[in-house]
Design an enzyme around this catalytic site. Structure first.
Site, PDB file in Angstrom:
ATOM      1  N   PHE A 121       0.870  -1.000   0.066  1.00 23.31           N
ATOM      2  CA  PHE A 121       0.080   0.100   0.132  1.00 23.31           C
ATOM      3  C   PHE A 121       0.906   1.367   0.046  1.00 23.31           C
ATOM      4  CE2 PHE A 121      -4.582   0.780   0.562  1.00 23.31           C
ATOM      5  CZ  PHE A 121      -5.138  -0.512   0.214  1.00 23.31           C
ATOM      6  N   GLN A 241      -7.866  14.630   3.264  1.00 19.70           N
ATOM      7  CA  GLN A 241      -7.356  13.746   2.215  1.00 19.70           C
ATOM      8  C   GLN A 241      -8.252  13.653   0.906  1.00 19.70           C
ATOM      9  OE1 GLN A 241      -6.257   9.319   2.823  1.00 19.70           O
ATOM     10  NE2 GLN A 241      -4.301  10.486   2.674  1.00 19.70           N
ATOM     11  N   HIS A 243      -8.445  11.110  -2.178  1.00 15.76           N
ATOM     12  CA  HIS A 243      -8.105   9.668  -2.701  1.00 15.76           C
ATOM     13  C   HIS A 243      -8.041   9.752  -4.203  1.00 15.76           C
ATOM     14  CE1 HIS A 243      -7.651   5.473  -3.170  1.00 15.76           C
ATOM     15  NE2 HIS A 243      -7.866   5.154  -2.230  1.00 15.76           N
ATOM     16  N   LEU A 253     -15.326   4.875  -4.226  1.00 14.30           N
ATOM     17  CA  LEU A 253     -13.737   4.448  -4.325  1.00 14.30           C
ATOM     18  C   LEU A 253     -13.446   3.133  -4.860  1.00 14.30           C
ATOM     19  CD1 LEU A 253     -11.408   5.943  -2.304  1.00 14.30           C
ATOM     20  CD2 LEU A 253     -11.501   3.840  -1.034  1.00 14.30           C
ATOM     21  N   GLU A 256      -6.982   1.717  -3.171  1.00 19.53           N
ATOM     22  CA  GLU A 256      -5.655   1.709  -3.295  1.00 19.53           C
ATOM     23  C   GLU A 256      -5.066   0.313  -3.556  1.00 19.53           C
ATOM     24  OE1 GLU A 256      -3.625   4.456  -0.999  1.00 19.53           O
ATOM     25  OE2 GLU A 256      -2.005   3.216  -0.922  1.00 19.53           O
ATOM     26  N   ARG A 287      -1.019   9.192  -0.834  1.00 15.68           N
ATOM     27  CA  ARG A 287      -2.068   9.757  -1.650  1.00 15.68           C
ATOM     28  C   ARG A 287      -2.045  11.377  -1.977  1.00 15.68           C
ATOM     29  NH1 ARG A 287      -6.635   6.404   1.910  1.00 15.68           N
ATOM     30  NH2 ARG A 287      -5.912   4.401   0.905  1.00 15.68           N
ATOM     31  N   HIS A 353     -11.782  12.130   0.778  1.00 25.29           N
ATOM     32  CA  HIS A 353     -11.994  10.706   1.276  1.00 25.29           C
ATOM     33  C   HIS A 353     -11.843  10.716   2.972  1.00 25.29           C
ATOM     34  CE1 HIS A 353     -11.101   6.616   1.472  1.00 25.29           C
ATOM     35  NE2 HIS A 353     -10.059   6.619   1.789  1.00 25.29           N
ATOM     36  N   ARG A 395      -2.649  10.798   5.898  1.00 26.27           N
ATOM     37  CA  ARG A 395      -2.817   9.351   6.351  1.00 26.27           C
ATOM     38  C   ARG A 395      -2.239   8.514   5.153  1.00 26.27           C
ATOM     39  NH1 ARG A 395      -6.379   5.142   5.754  1.00 26.27           N
ATOM     40  NH2 ARG A 395      -7.999   6.335   4.915  1.00 26.27           N
TER      41      ARG A 395
HETATM   42  C1  LIG Z   1     -14.873   3.807   0.797  1.00 25.87           C
HETATM   43  C2  LIG Z   1     -14.261   3.840   1.784  1.00 25.87           C
HETATM   44  C3  LIG Z   1     -13.032   3.056   1.902  1.00 25.87           C
HETATM   45  C4  LIG Z   1     -11.819   2.659   2.841  1.00 25.87           C
HETATM   46  N1  LIG Z   1     -11.104   1.826   2.905  1.00 25.87           N
HETATM   47  C5  LIG Z   1     -10.256   1.995   3.891  1.00 25.87           C
HETATM   48  C6  LIG Z   1      -8.909   0.727   3.855  1.00 25.87           C
HETATM   49  O1  LIG Z   1      -9.132  -0.056   3.108  1.00 25.87           O
HETATM   50  N2  LIG Z   1      -8.374   0.739   4.991  1.00 25.87           N
HETATM   51  C7  LIG Z   1      -8.316   1.981   6.195  1.00 25.87           C
HETATM   52  O2  LIG Z   1      -7.353   1.613   6.847  1.00 25.87           O
HETATM   53  N3  LIG Z   1      -9.099   2.881   5.909  1.00 25.87           N
HETATM   54  C8  LIG Z   1     -10.128   2.957   4.957  1.00 25.87           C
HETATM   55  N4  LIG Z   1     -11.075   3.675   4.792  1.00 25.87           N
HETATM   56  C9  LIG Z   1     -11.045   4.695   6.135  1.00 25.87           C
HETATM   57  C10 LIG Z   1     -11.810   4.058   7.241  1.00 25.87           C
HETATM   58  O3  LIG Z   1     -12.727   3.010   6.925  1.00 25.87           O
HETATM   59  C11 LIG Z   1     -12.735   4.960   8.128  1.00 25.87           C
HETATM   60  O4  LIG Z   1     -11.781   6.201   8.551  1.00 25.87           O
HETATM   61  C12 LIG Z   1     -12.995   4.255   9.638  1.00 25.87           C
HETATM   62  O5  LIG Z   1     -13.808   3.161   9.092  1.00 25.87           O
HETATM   63  C13 LIG Z   1     -13.865   5.080  10.298  1.00 25.87           C
HETATM   64  O6  LIG Z   1     -14.228   4.329  11.438  1.00 25.87           O
HETATM   65  P1  LIG Z   1     -14.967   5.062  12.644  1.00 25.87           P
HETATM   66  O7  LIG Z   1     -15.113   3.842  13.881  1.00 25.87           O
HETATM   67  O8  LIG Z   1     -14.204   6.098  13.086  1.00 25.87           O
HETATM   68  O9  LIG Z   1     -16.482   5.657  12.315  1.00 25.87           O
HETATM   69  P2  LIG Z   1     -17.572   4.934  11.132  1.00 25.87           P
HETATM   70  O10 LIG Z   1     -17.142   3.720  10.980  1.00 25.87           O
HETATM   71  O11 LIG Z   1     -17.765   5.957  10.083  1.00 25.87           O
HETATM   72  O12 LIG Z   1     -18.825   4.663  11.916  1.00 25.87           O
HETATM   73  C14 LIG Z   1     -19.151   6.215  12.548  1.00 25.87           C
HETATM   74  C15 LIG Z   1     -20.547   5.703  13.406  1.00 25.87           C
HETATM   75  O13 LIG Z   1     -21.061   6.742  13.981  1.00 25.87           O
HETATM   76  C16 LIG Z   1     -22.460   6.986  14.212  1.00 25.87           C
HETATM   77  N5  LIG Z   1     -22.913   8.026  14.326  1.00 25.87           N
HETATM   78  C17 LIG Z   1     -22.507   9.350  13.536  1.00 25.87           C
HETATM   79  N6  LIG Z   1     -23.090  10.253  13.921  1.00 25.87           N
HETATM   80  C18 LIG Z   1     -23.845  10.105  14.937  1.00 25.87           C
HETATM   81  C19 LIG Z   1     -24.976  10.533  15.779  1.00 25.87           C
HETATM   82  N7  LIG Z   1     -25.091  11.958  15.575  1.00 25.87           N
HETATM   83  N8  LIG Z   1     -25.622   9.863  16.652  1.00 25.87           N
HETATM   84  C20 LIG Z   1     -25.439   8.621  16.850  1.00 25.87           C
HETATM   85  N9  LIG Z   1     -24.471   7.953  15.933  1.00 25.87           N
HETATM   86  C21 LIG Z   1     -23.751   8.450  15.159  1.00 25.87           C
HETATM   87  C22 LIG Z   1     -22.726   6.052  12.970  1.00 25.87           C
HETATM   88  O14 LIG Z   1     -24.292   5.475  13.120  1.00 25.87           O
HETATM   89  C23 LIG Z   1     -21.820   5.064  12.650  1.00 25.87           C
HETATM   90  O15 LIG Z   1     -22.037   3.735  13.450  1.00 25.87           O
HETATM   91  C24 LIG Z   1     -11.988   3.836   3.931  1.00 25.87           C
HETATM   92  C25 LIG Z   1     -13.288   4.677   3.819  1.00 25.87           C
HETATM   93  C26 LIG Z   1     -14.071   4.714   2.763  1.00 25.87           C
HETATM   94  C27 LIG Z   1     -15.251   5.822   2.805  1.00 25.87           C
END
Ligand SMILES: Cc1cc2nc3c(=O)[nH]c(=O)nc-3n(C[C@H](O)[C@H](O)[C@H](O)COP(=O)(O)OP(=O)(O)OC[C@H]3O[C@@H](n4cnc5c(N)ncnc54)[C@H](O)[C@@H]3O)c2cc1C
Length: 580
Positions: A121, A241, A243, A253, A256, A287, A353, A395
């Site tokens: 990566f 960032q 992507h 997306l 990568e 990126r 992203h 990142r």
């Molecule tokens: C398409 C895509 C592909 C990616 N691929 C990768 C990868 O391969 N490798 C990597 O390292 N990273 C990747 N990323 C980045 C990574 O997935 C995210 O940064 C990470 O999953 C975020 O996790 P989190 O637990 O912080 O939040 P999230 O998984 O976004 O969850 C947020 C949670 O908060 C809750 N929430 C939000 N607001 C409220 C509110 N007001 N009240 C109650 N609940 C709320 C939602 O319901 C949800 O459950 C990718 C991102 C995307 C968009």
């Protein structure tokens, strides 16, 4: 009219059921802490489930690797704005975290001799930048989906209480102490007050502030905005960032991993143009470097057919590799673009992203509110909504999934310690009035502008003027626009005046979060007169360590942003020019 809300009491509250929230909840439950998870989506719909490419850890399953190399790559990838004590925690604890996931049953791809398979990566290297290394563990291109399912199962097994489709609309912080949160139950519009000594923000990112983004509809920066409104600063928001490989026009997306498995980027002349910008790592440069290079090619007239995109070429990989390691994203290409990636090149352009910035925390996920790292008792943050800061100015791919799990776990452990020594705090009976009044005004106002118009104007201006390239003039323009949009937002009205499943109201409410996050992003971007990582100022194209090797803290006072700063923690690696 303010009625009495339904009230609940839990020792610990977790807001968000992505990877960060779920791992924190799991640790709390294992320690016997009475915990509730509040989530506006069903847990399995959190954006973590959309993550494709992988999760990194220096396992060395294919070739020699060390956590120090991972730490170095993270620091350099972040253009030296990374807090190095945090990067050290990340790189060391990554290894045990991935192994624990495996023990929980996550179905990783395997090497022929049965170890977890690993792929390359961007920016992850062997021996401090010598050549790409295989560090990313993966389950095909559905890694996040598998993580989310695995952790959710574990939480259910350990008896975590979930409040699904509860949208948190306010934090209860009074007298310098966290006391809980107010949530809006989507099914019937009822407000619920949750009393709790410890609250974790794990609400994910705010990519929806941009017109073209890889982020799901729900990523509106809720946790960041709620904290910001309650006097907590936001850190390094100017670093966002882009992507390199989004589907043209849609932003969906294409991981990568496509380049990790050997995909090329080509311009209109068929050249692998990264040769000019990153001769050693080529398509596996970080990126920020690749997205800028793509736009430079486009500006010089080498976009495909004179357009604003280039080609991702997978045709030399062969059907077997594509079907085994990249099945989902190649299917996206077939469905959304009508292109067969096994034989045809795929048009791609940068897509918004990932938020490097967020709610500032220390190494134990405790929220800190100033340059001396003063802790706000009882408030915690982890995952994409937090800034610890392991990603600095940019990142590296696969470093987010590991960040959310390493620091999600740390949050859970620290919250368990905290609630042991702290009683359930009192909450005044009027605690929910402020937010109830605001929601009622928005729901019942009969004249006014449609908030969707405000959102669209914001997203376009952010994409055009606070995106990959920035200038003082463009940023000043978008800063003025945001002020104006905030005034218009105060007069907006929603179509649906009802209470049952009023998603119209919540969509409008989220526009308020986006405006706050945009305000902090633009304020930081205007102030930072240098270029570093994901923040590129055309009028200040060089990195300036003398004046800007520091974090931005943006506060909101009387509805306007003001800035302070705090030093970067440097332990092992002194800043150097960043070449790849
Ligand atoms: C398409 C895509 C592909 C990616 N691929 C990768 C990868 O391969 N490798 C990597 O390292 N990273 C990747 N990323 C980045 C990574 O997935 C995210 O940064 C990470 O999953 C975020 O996790 P989190 O637990 O912080 O939040 P999230 O998984 O976004 O969850 C947020 C949670 O908060 C809750 N929430 C939000 N607001 C409220 C509110 N007001 N009240 C109650 N609940 C709320 C939602 O319901 C949800 O459950 C990718 C991102 C995307 C968009």
């Amino acid at each position: 009219m303010n009625g009495a809300p339904v009230t609940h009491a839990y020792q610990a509250l977790v807001v968000g059921a992505g990877g960060a929230g779920l791992w924190a909840a799991l640790e709390l439950a294992r320690k016997g802490v009475k915990t509730a998870v509040l989530t506006k989506l069903y847990p399995s719909r959190s954006h973590t489930g959309a993550a494709q490419g992988g999760i990194c850890a220096a396992l060395g399953n294919h070739e020699e690797d060390h956590w120090e190399w991972h730490m170095f790559d993270t620091v350099k990838g972040g253009d030296y704005l990374v807090d190095q004590d945090a990067a050290e925690v990340l790189a060391k604890e990554a290894i045990e975290t991935v192994i624990e996931l495996e023990h929980m049953g996550l179905p990783f791809n395997r090497t022929p001799d049965g170890k977890i398979d690993q792929r390359r990566f961007g920016g992850h290297t062997r021996n401090y930048g010598e050549a790409p290394v295989r560090r990313s563990c993966f389950a095909a291109d559905r890694t996040g989906h598998m993580i989310l399912q695995t952790l959710y199962q574990q939480c259910i097994k350990h008896g975590v209480r979930f409040f699904d489709e509860y949208h948190v609309v306010d934090l209860l912080i009074e007298g310098g102490l966290t006391r809980g949160a107010v949530a809006y139950r989507i099914a019937d519009g009822e407000l619920h007050v949750f009393r709790s000594a410890a609250v974790l923000l794990a609400t994910g990112g705010y990519g929806r502030v941009y017109r073209i983004t890889s982020n799901a509809h729900a990523l509106t920066g809720d946790g960041m905005a709620l904290a910001y409104r309650r006097g907590v600063p936001l850190e390094d928001m100017e670093f966002f960032q882009f992507h390199p490989t989004g589907i043209v026009g849609l932003g969906i997306l294409l991981s990568e991993a496509a380049r990790g498995e050997g995909g090329y980027l080509r311009n209109a002349d068929g050249e692998r143009f990264m040769e000019r910008y990153a001769p050693t790592l080529m398509e596996l440069a970080p990126r920020d470097v690749i997205s800028r290079s793509m736009y430079l090619e486009i500006r010089q007239g080498r976009g495909i057919d004179g357009g604003d995109f280039v080609h991702l070429d997978l045709t030399h990989l062969g059907r077997e590799v594509i079907d085994r390691k990249l099945p989902d994203i190649t299917e996206f290409v077939r469905v959304y673009q009508g292109i067969e990636p096994i034989t045809e090149q795929v048009p791609v352009q940068p897509t918004a992203h990932y938020a490097m910035g967020g709610v500032p925390t220390d190494l134990h996920a405790r929220v800190v509110v100033d340059e001396r790292n003063t802790v706000l008792p009882g408030l915690f943050a982890a995952g994409e909504c937090a800034c610890v800061s392991v990603h600095g100015a940019n990142r590296l791919g696969t470093n987010s999934l590991i960040d959310i799990l390493v620091f999600g776990r740390r949050a859970g452990l620290e919250m368990a310690r905290y609630v042991e020594g702290n009683e359930l705090p009192d909450v005044p009976l009027t605690a929910h009035h402020r937010v109830e009044d605001e929601l009622e005004l928005l729901r019942t106002r009969r004249r006014g502008e449609n908030p969707n118009v405000i959102r669209a104007e914001l997203q376009s201006a952010m994409f055009d003027e606070c995106g990959v390239f920035r200038t003082k003039k463009g940023l000043q323009h978008v800063a003025r626009l945001i002020e104006h949009l905030k005034l218009r937002y105060c007069q907006a009205r929603v179509e649906d005046g009802g209470k049952v499943f009023n998603t119209d109201l919540l969509d409008a409410w989220e526009v308020g979060y986006l405006l706050d996050c945009a305000e902090a992003t633009v304020a930081g971007a205007l102030a930072r007169t240098e270029s570093r990582g994901g923040h590129f100022r055309e009028d200040y194209p060089e990195r300036d360590d003398t004046n800007w090797l520091k974090h931005t803290l943006t506060y909101q006072a009387e509805g306007r942003p003001f800035l302070r700063s705090k030093p970067v923690t440097i332990t092992r690696f002194q800043p150097k020019p960043r070449t790849y």
